[in-house]
Design a protein around this motif. Structure first.
Motif, mmCIF file in Angstrom:
data_model
loop_
_atom_site.group_PDB
_atom_site.id
_atom_site.type_symbol
_atom_site.label_atom_id
_atom_site.label_comp_id
_atom_site.label_asym_id
_atom_site.label_seq_id
_atom_site.Cartn_x
_atom_site.Cartn_y
_atom_site.Cartn_z
ATOM 1 N N TRP A 1 0.805 -1.209 0.000
ATOM 2 C CA TRP A 1 0.000 0.000 0.000
ATOM 3 C C TRP A 1 0.846 1.271 0.000
ATOM 4 O O TRP A 1 0.320 2.368 0.094
ATOM 5 C CB TRP A 1 -0.938 0.015 1.196
ATOM 6 N N ASP B 1 0.490 4.788 -3.839
ATOM 7 C CA ASP B 1 -0.853 5.377 -3.749
ATOM 8 C C ASP B 1 -1.804 4.815 -4.799
ATOM 9 O O ASP B 1 -2.973 4.571 -4.504
ATOM 10 C CB ASP B 1 -0.780 6.905 -3.882
ATOM 11 N N ARG C 1 -5.287 3.008 -4.036
ATOM 12 C CA ARG C 1 -6.534 3.551 -4.600
ATOM 13 C C ARG C 1 -7.303 2.459 -5.348
ATOM 14 O O ARG C 1 -8.526 2.365 -5.222
ATOM 15 C CB ARG C 1 -6.232 4.720 -5.545
ATOM 16 N N ASP D 1 -6.771 10.852 -1.482
ATOM 17 C CA ASP D 1 -5.558 10.736 -0.665
ATOM 18 C C ASP D 1 -5.872 10.637 0.828
ATOM 19 O O ASP D 1 -5.247 9.860 1.537
ATOM 20 C CB ASP D 1 -4.625 11.923 -0.917
ATOM 21 N N ALA E 1 -6.846 7.209 1.684
ATOM 22 C CA ALA E 1 -5.688 6.317 1.669
ATOM 23 C C ALA E 1 -4.922 6.417 2.985
ATOM 24 O O ALA E 1 -4.499 5.398 3.542
ATOM 25 C CB ALA E 1 -4.783 6.656 0.487
ATOM 26 N N ASP E 2 -4.751 7.619 3.482
ATOM 27 C CA ASP E 2 -4.044 7.799 4.756
ATOM 28 C C ASP E 2 -4.781 7.104 5.891
ATOM 29 O O ASP E 2 -4.163 6.447 6.729
ATOM 30 C CB ASP E 2 -3.871 9.290 5.071
ATOM 31 N N ARG F 1 -4.323 3.253 5.575
ATOM 32 C CA ARG F 1 -3.004 2.820 6.065
ATOM 33 C C ARG F 1 -2.964 2.831 7.587
ATOM 34 O O ARG F 1 -2.440 1.906 8.209
ATOM 35 C CB ARG F 1 -1.909 3.718 5.500
#
Length: 167
Positions: free
Chosen positions: A25, A28, A32, A44, A47-48, A51
Motif C-alpha cells: 500500500w 498510492d 486507490r 488521498d 488512503a491515509d 493505512r
C-alpha cells in the motif's frame, strides 16, 4: 464493502519478500485501486486513513490493541436502522474520507467476535502475514503450508538431524 477476504488482504499488505518487509500500500495508485475495488473513494485522505487502520489492526491482531487509536478511526461513525421492502437493514455512516477505514475496523471486530481466536499472525516469526483459521480444530499455524509450514518443518527436521548422535 469489507468482508473477511478484504480484511485479510489489508492485514497481509505488508509481506516479507526475500527477507525484506514490503508495503503493497506504499504505492498510492495500488491502494486507490484496492479501495475502489471495495467500494471506497480513491482520495488521498482516504488512503491515509486506510493505512492507519491497517497498521493499527496489524498491531491489535498481534496482541497490542491500541484502543484509543482505533476509537479515533471510528469517531463519527454510526449505524442507522432502515426499514425497507427486504426488512431491517443497518446503514453505516461515517466521514467520507474514513468510511472504508471504519468498515475495515468493524470487519476486524466482527471476525474477532464471530470467530474468536481464529484471526492470528502466521506461526513463522519471519513472516508478517496473518491467517483466518477455518479448520474444525482451530489448529492452523501458518499463513500457508506450502511456504511457511514446509519451511519451518524442514528447518526443525534439519536441527533434529544435526543434534542426533551419530550411529
Amino acid at each position: 464493502m469489507i468482508d473477511e477476504r478484504a480484511l485479510l488482504e489489508a492485514l497481509n499488505s505488508t509481506p516479507v519478500r526475500d527477507g525484506r518487509r514490503q508495503d503493497l500500500w506504499a504505492d498510492d495508485a495500488a491502494l486507490r485501486r484496492w479501495a475502489q475495488a471495495h467500494g471506497g473513494p480513491g482520495a488521498d485522505a482516504a488512503a491515509d486513513w486506510l493505512r492507519t487502520a491497517r497498521d493499527l489492526l496489524q498491531s491489535a491482531t498481534r496482541g497490542t490493541a491500541p484502543e484509543t487509536d482505533l476509537q479515533r478511526v471510528l469517531t463519527g461513525a454510526c449505524r442507522l436502522p432502515e426499514i425497507g421492502e427486504s426488512g431491517l437493514r443497518w446503514r453505516l455512516t461515517a466521514p467520507p474520507e474514513r468510511m472504508l477505514a471504519v468498515e475495515l475496523v468493524l470487519a476486524w471486530y466482527d471476525v474477532r467476535e464471530r470467530r474468536p481466536g481464529r484471526l492470528r499472525p502466521c506461526g513463522n516469526d519471519e513472516c508478517r502475514l496473518f491467517l483466518l483459521d477455518r479448520s474444525r480444530g482451530n489448529t492452523a499455524r501458518w499463513c500457508s503450508m506450502r511456504t511457511c509450514g514446509n519451511r519451518l518443518k524442514a528447518r526443525r527436521h534439519h536441527e533434529r538431524a544435526r543434534q542426533a548422535p551419530a550411529p
